[in-house]
Design a protein around this motif. Structure first.
Motif: not given
Length: 156
Positions: A10, A13, A33, A119, A139-142, A147
């Motif tokens: 995550t 990402r 990142a 996202f 896409v993953g949540c920050g 996902w």
């Protein structure tokens, strides 16, 4: 290996296991990142809970090493989280559900975890997917381990 404070996939990402990851993909995600969370490089003010450079580097080193990644994946799989490893794609959404920031060239959508910009998709990510013949990205949540699969259409 003890359970890390954040999901490395995550943080960078990256798609969750068992997705194949090349060294180039991991390195690119690491650099992205670093830029995303760097206070001087980011277009927005980093959130107080933003990961540190040390944590991002640890995530990169762990996922870059096949041995460390295998050990880490076992740790994730044994963690008592929803979906087994906490990184499953649990929802498919349309890009039209995201807010588009034309000035920055990105799409954002809040997550149910409370992360306002949970996202985030960039134009570069979408263009790369189109070049590869894809009409969806993952896409993953920050802010959590959620996902999403984001579907989109190309409009000329």
């Amino acid at each position: 290996m003890t359970r890390p404070p954040a999901n490395y996939y995550t943080l960078l990402r990256l798609p969750p296991p068992p997705s194949p990851l090349t060294p180039q993909l991991i390195k690119k995600a690491y650099h992205a990142a670093l830029l995303l969370h760097h206070p001087d490089k980011s277009a927005s003010t980093p959130a107080p809970q933003s990961p540190t450079v040390d944590l991002l580097t640890l995530a990169y080193k762990t996922l870059s090493s096949p041995e460390l990644r295998a050990e880490y994946n076992l740790t994730l799989a044994s963690a008592p989280t929803v979906g087994g490893n906490g990184s499953e794609v649990v929802q498919t959404v349309d890009l039209d559900e995201f807010l588009h920031d034309e000035e920055v060239g990105r799409w954002v959508k809040a997550c149910r975890c409370g992360e306002e910009e949970g996202f985030v998709l960039s134009e570069d990510e979408l263009e790369k997917a189109v070049e590869e013949g894809e009409r969806e990205v993952v896409v993953g949540c920050g802010g959590c381990s959620l996902w999403w699969r984001v579907e989109f259409a190309v409009v000329d």
